[in-house]
Design a protein around this motif. Structure first.
Motif, PDB file in Angstrom:
ATOM      1  N   MET A  31       0.840  -1.211   0.000  1.00 52.40           N
ATOM      2  CA  MET A  31       0.000   0.000   0.000  1.00 52.40           C
ATOM      3  C   MET A  31       0.872   1.257   0.000  1.00 52.40           C
ATOM      4  N   ALA A  32       1.975   1.207   0.754  1.00 53.28           N
ATOM      5  CA  ALA A  32       2.870   2.378   0.811  1.00 53.28           C
ATOM      6  C   ALA A  32       3.429   2.681  -0.581  1.00 53.28           C
ATOM      7  N   ARG A  33       3.764   1.619  -1.332  1.00 51.70           N
ATOM      8  CA  ARG A  33       4.292   1.840  -2.702  1.00 51.70           C
ATOM      9  C   ARG A  33       3.242   2.529  -3.563  1.00 51.70           C
ATOM     10  N   GLN A  34       1.985   2.107  -3.396  1.00 46.78           N
ATOM     11  CA  GLN A  34       0.914   2.722  -4.195  1.00 46.78           C
ATOM     12  C   GLN A  34       0.710   4.182  -3.780  1.00 46.78           C
ATOM     13  N   LEU A  35       0.808   4.469  -2.482  1.00 43.74           N
ATOM     14  CA  LEU A  35       0.653   5.858  -2.017  1.00 43.74           C
ATOM     15  C   LEU A  35       1.780   6.724  -2.577  1.00 43.74           C
ATOM     16  N   ASP A  36       2.936   6.138  -2.721  1.00 40.28           N
ATOM     17  CA  ASP A  36       4.063   6.853  -3.331  1.00 40.28           C
ATOM     18  C   ASP A  36       3.731   7.156  -4.802  1.00 40.28           C
ATOM     19  N   ARG A  37       3.229   6.129  -5.533  1.00 39.48           N
ATOM     20  CA  ARG A  37       2.836   6.359  -6.942  1.00 39.48           C
ATOM     21  C   ARG A  37       1.770   7.433  -7.032  1.00 39.48           C
ATOM     22  N   LEU A  38       0.872   7.442  -6.048  1.00 42.77           N
ATOM     23  CA  LEU A  38      -0.223   8.416  -6.044  1.00 42.77           C
ATOM     24  C   LEU A  38       0.301   9.845  -5.869  1.00 42.77           C
ATOM     25  N   GLY A  39       1.446   9.960  -5.217  1.00 44.00           N
ATOM     26  CA  GLY A  39       2.062  11.292  -5.082  1.00 44.00           C
ATOM     27  C   GLY A  39       1.787  11.976  -3.752  1.00 44.00           C
ATOM     28  N   VAL A  40       1.484  11.211  -2.680  1.00 45.55           N
ATOM     29  CA  VAL A  40       1.247  11.882  -1.391  1.00 45.55           C
ATOM     30  C   VAL A  40       2.538  12.572  -0.945  1.00 45.55           C
ATOM     31  N   ASP A  41       2.404  13.682  -0.229  1.00 45.01           N
ATOM     32  CA  ASP A  41       3.596  14.418   0.211  1.00 45.01           C
ATOM     33  C   ASP A  41       4.157  13.845   1.494  1.00 45.01           C
ATOM     34  N   ILE A  42       3.249  13.434   2.395  1.00 43.95           N
ATOM     35  CA  ILE A  42       3.675  12.863   3.673  1.00 43.95           C
ATOM     36  C   ILE A  42       2.915  11.552   3.856  1.00 43.95           C
ATOM     37  N   LEU A  43       3.632  10.516   4.268  1.00 40.31           N
ATOM     38  CA  LEU A  43       2.993   9.211   4.441  1.00 40.31           C
ATOM     39  C   LEU A  43       3.181   8.809   5.910  1.00 40.31           C
ATOM     40  N   GLU A  44       2.091   8.802   6.657  1.00 40.00           N
ATOM     41  CA  GLU A  44       2.204   8.374   8.062  1.00 40.00           C
ATOM     42  C   GLU A  44       2.157   6.850   8.074  1.00 40.00           C
ATOM     43  N   ALA A  45       3.292   6.237   8.421  1.00 42.12           N
ATOM     44  CA  ALA A  45       3.429   4.795   8.228  1.00 42.12           C
ATOM     45  C   ALA A  45       2.964   3.977   9.431  1.00 42.12           C
ATOM     46  N   PHE A  55       5.970  -1.111  14.435  1.00 41.72           N
ATOM     47  CA  PHE A  55       7.363  -0.660  14.410  1.00 41.72           C
ATOM     48  C   PHE A  55       8.037  -1.139  13.115  1.00 41.72           C
ATOM     49  N   ASP A  56       7.872  -2.438  12.816  1.00 43.33           N
ATOM     50  CA  ASP A  56       8.516  -3.005  11.621  1.00 43.33           C
ATOM     51  C   ASP A  56       7.999  -2.334  10.362  1.00 43.33           C
ATOM     52  N   ALA A  57       6.696  -2.061  10.334  1.00 42.14           N
ATOM     53  CA  ALA A  57       6.128  -1.434   9.128  1.00 42.14           C
ATOM     54  C   ALA A  57       6.748  -0.060   8.910  1.00 42.14           C
ATOM     55  N   VAL A  58       6.845   0.731   9.974  1.00 43.28           N
ATOM     56  CA  VAL A  58       7.438   2.071   9.817  1.00 43.28           C
ATOM     57  C   VAL A  58       8.894   1.934   9.382  1.00 43.28           C
ATOM     58  N   ARG A  59       9.607   1.012  10.000  1.00 42.22           N
ATOM     59  CA  ARG A  59      11.036   0.861   9.694  1.00 42.22           C
ATOM     60  C   ARG A  59      11.243   0.468   8.229  1.00 42.22           C
ATOM     61  N   LEU A  60      10.447  -0.530   7.766  1.00 41.12           N
ATOM     62  CA  LEU A  60      10.653  -1.000   6.399  1.00 41.12           C
ATOM     63  C   LEU A  60      10.180   0.022   5.368  1.00 41.12           C
ATOM     64  N   ILE A  61       9.076   0.688   5.664  1.00 42.54           N
ATOM     65  CA  ILE A  61       8.581   1.707   4.721  1.00 42.54           C
ATOM     66  C   ILE A  61       9.593   2.854   4.654  1.00 42.54           C
ATOM     67  N   ALA A  62      10.112   3.243   5.808  1.00 47.10           N
ATOM     68  CA  ALA A  62      11.094   4.342   5.831  1.00 47.10           C
ATOM     69  C   ALA A  62      12.345   3.970   5.037  1.00 47.10           C
ATOM     70  N   ALA A  63      12.714   2.687   5.091  1.00 49.53           N
ATOM     71  CA  ALA A  63      13.926   2.277   4.370  1.00 49.53           C
ATOM     72  C   ALA A  63      13.693   2.223   2.869  1.00 49.53           C
ATOM     73  N   GLU A  64      12.470   1.914   2.461  1.00 44.00           N
ATOM     74  CA  GLU A  64      12.235   1.737   1.010  1.00 44.00           C
ATOM     75  C   GLU A  64      11.688   2.955   0.282  1.00 44.00           C
ATOM     76  N   GLN A  89      14.876   5.576  11.609  1.00 42.35           N
ATOM     77  CA  GLN A  89      16.323   5.746  11.396  1.00 42.35           C
ATOM     78  C   GLN A  89      16.748   5.794   9.933  1.00 42.35           C
ATOM     79  N   GLU A  90      16.110   4.929   9.107  1.00 46.53           N
ATOM     80  CA  GLU A  90      16.598   4.861   7.720  1.00 46.53           C
ATOM     81  C   GLU A  90      15.832   5.767   6.767  1.00 46.53           C
ATOM     82  N   ALA A  91      14.953   6.593   7.307  1.00 47.07           N
ATOM     83  CA  ALA A  91      14.130   7.430   6.409  1.00 47.07           C
ATOM     84  C   ALA A  91      14.977   8.515   5.749  1.00 47.07           C
ATOM     85  N   ALA A  92      14.660   8.782   4.477  1.00 51.55           N
ATOM     86  CA  ALA A  92      15.349   9.875   3.779  1.00 51.55           C
ATOM     87  C   ALA A  92      14.825  11.205   4.317  1.00 51.55           C
ATOM     88  N   ARG A  93      13.522  11.242   4.618  1.00 56.01           N
ATOM     89  CA  ARG A  93      12.905  12.484   5.102  1.00 56.01           C
ATOM     90  C   ARG A  93      11.972  12.136   6.273  1.00 56.01           C
TER      91      ARG A  93
END
Ligand code: KIV
Ligand code: ZN
Length: 529
Positions: A31-45, A55-64, A89-93
């Motif tokens: 779903m996070a990948r689709q939200l990225d394709r959709l163009g959301v500015d901020i994604l609360e994971a 915790f794992d979902a936020v960590r993995l989404i932030a890394a990818e 930790q691994e989030a770009a933003r």
């Protein structure tokens, strides 16, 4: 000059925590990948302190996911904020989103704290978050019912401590539009330092006014909107992203604002969420409902045929909804199928094309006209899901108006066949029980719905099932001309998800040395896994 509205999607946090909408780790990432394709500015994971899964979902989404800001929610406490920061930790933003209730009702009955204590806690929490992360959002929970002067003090404390976004939630969906608009105008005018801060809306739909209130907040000065796909969320839900975006898009003649959302991805996002959660939107749902572009009344059809502008303010193409034209049939080849999928926004890999073509041929044998909706069901149904542990090979039911029904099923697992029968009050239940006997993981159905897909009498039945296994809920969806077969396949899909999850939990537990291998295998997989 039109101003940009930042779209903050909270489908995976406020949406996902609502009953019936939970998703597993793989589903959240998809779903996070689709939200990225959709163009959301901020994604609360997610809300990392809430569970290891969050915790794992936020960590993995932030890394990818690198383009949007990834936000993690935290209560205004040291433990929560540290956990959120760890997950980011691994989030770009990265963004830490911390919140604390500010209405007297919440202070008195929930937090049992004084206004002074709350002010101190806000300064502490925002300051701590800021010491980790440059991007901090603060939400005074229940802002809509907070005394205005006190709300200004709370916002001031948050801004002084370093919040760069102030989100004013109508947590219980209580505000009327003028009230919600005024709250933004007041905070903007009375809190010092607001020129460095973005104001944000966050509305719930208890009185059916979430989207209208979001637009009111924008009129009051908000430049960020918090929302969810299909409007999923606590109780009656959050403001629906697709409705806000299309209101801004369609009425750009009077609203001097825009979003960067790719509107043609809206329908695909809605469909994906439905598939992952098993929670379908109502037919007449604005923007993404099946009837959103259907014209039934004779006068309307006549008008649309003469010129669509008579009754259509948005074209289906703008939101990426396939038109209802007949596209393919029995004699269509692989090439035509791939081309049509591309038009529908799917770039399939080679193995996915083969699988889709095989399923398409099976469907074309039974159904004369294949519509875009049928293709979406095909593509959504199988190949993006978790691996099938058990697949349905044979299925038979006997039922009558008198007495009980019997079902016999044959399932395959890694080349081995298992068959069993069960009786129950109805044929679907009998099929579910027979499946349970083979998989060894008994489930309880908590939600069951049937829809027809595609127009005409040869439309297929689409069955969505939500079932609870070992205390956790999993969804499944399938289509067939035979409703009972579709139900059995949908139930099996949810059982496969449960088996996959249990296997994963088992593997991490046995890696930590806390589970004996055979104990698990004997219990859930009599034939081994
Ligand atoms: O509705 C609400 O108040 C929330 C906050 C946590 C932002 O979801
Ligand atoms: Zn909320």
């Amino acid at each position: 000059m039109p101003e940009k509205i930042f779209v903050f999607d909270t489908t995976l946090r406020d949406g996902e925590q609502s009953p019936g909408c939970s998703m597993n780790l793989d589903e959240k990432i998809e779903m996070a990948r689709q939200l990225d394709r959709l163009g959301v500015d901020i994604l609360e994971a997610g809300f990392p302190i809430a569970s290891q899964g969050d915790f794992d979902a936020v960590r993995l989404i932030a890394a990818e996911i690198r383009r949007p800001i990834i936000a993690a929610l935290a209560r205004a406490s040291e433990l929560d904020i540290k956990r959120a920061w760890e997950a980011l930790q691994e989030a770009a933003r990265p963004r830490i989103h911390t919140f604390l209730a500010t209405s007297d009702i919440h202070l008195q009955f929930k937090l049992r704290k004084t206004r002074e204590e709350i002010l101190k806690q806000i300064s502490f929490a925002v300051g701590l978050a800021k010491s980790f992360c440059p991007d901090v959002e603060f939400s005074p929970e229940d802002a809509g019912r907070t005394d205005r002067n006190y709300l200004i003090e709370c916002c001031h404390a948050a801004v002084e401590a370093g919040a760069s976004t102030l989100n004013l939630p109508d947590t219980v969906g209580y505000c009327l539009e003028p009230e919600y608009e005024k709250m933004f105008a007041d905070v903007k005018a009375r809190v010092p330092g607001m020129e460095r801060v973005i104001l944000s809306t966050h509305t719930h739909d208890d009185l059916g006014m979430a989207v209208a209130n979001t637009l009111a907040g924008i009129r009051g000065g908000a430049r960020q909107v918090e929302c969810t796909i299909n409007g999923i969320g606590e109780r009656a839900g959050n403001a629906a992203l697709e409705e806000i975006v299309m209101a801004v898009h369609v009425r750009r003649d009077v609203l001097p604002i825009f979003t960067n959302i790719h509107t043609e991805e809206l329908y695909a996002s809605s469909q994906m969420l439905t598939r992952l959660t098993g929670v379908a939107v109502q037919r007449n749902k604005a923007i993404v409902g099946r009837n959103a572009f259907a014209h039934e009344a004779g006068i309307h059809q006549d008008g649309v045929l003469k010129n669509a502008i008579t009754y259509e303010i948005i074209t289906p193409q703008t939101v990426g909804m396939p038109s209802n034209q007949i596209v393919l049939g029995k004699h269509s080849g692989r090439h035509a199928l791939v081309k049509r999928f591309e038009e529908l926004g799917y770039q399939l890999t080679k193995p996915e094309i083969e699988r889709a073509y095989e399923q398409f041929c099976r469907l074309a044998d039974r159904k004369k006209n294949i519509y875009d909706e049928d293709l979406l069901v095909l593509v959504n149904e199988g190949f993006k899901d978790i691996p099938e542990m058990f697949s349905l090979k044979l299925f038979q039911t006997v039922s009558s108006t008198e007495g009980r029904a019997t079902a016999t099923v044959e399932l395959e697992k890694e080349g081995e066949m298992f068959h069993d029968s069960a009786t129950a009050d109805g044929p679907c239940d009998a099929a579910f029980r027979a499946i349970d006997r083979i998989t060894g993981i008994p489930g309880t159905v908590v939600d069951f719905s049937v829809h027809t897909v595609g127009p005409g009498t040869d439309g297929v039945a689409e069955v969505s099932v939500r079932a609870r296994f070992e205390g956790k809920e999993f969804s499944g969806k399938s289509t067939s001309h035979n409703v009972v077969e579709a139900a059995a396949r949908a139930y099996l899909m949810s059982a496969n998800k449960a088996a996959y999850e249990l296997k994963r939990a088992h593997l991490s537990a046995s890696a930590a040395g806390s589970v004996h291998e055979n104990e698990f295998v004997d219990r859930f997989f009599p034939g081994g896994y």
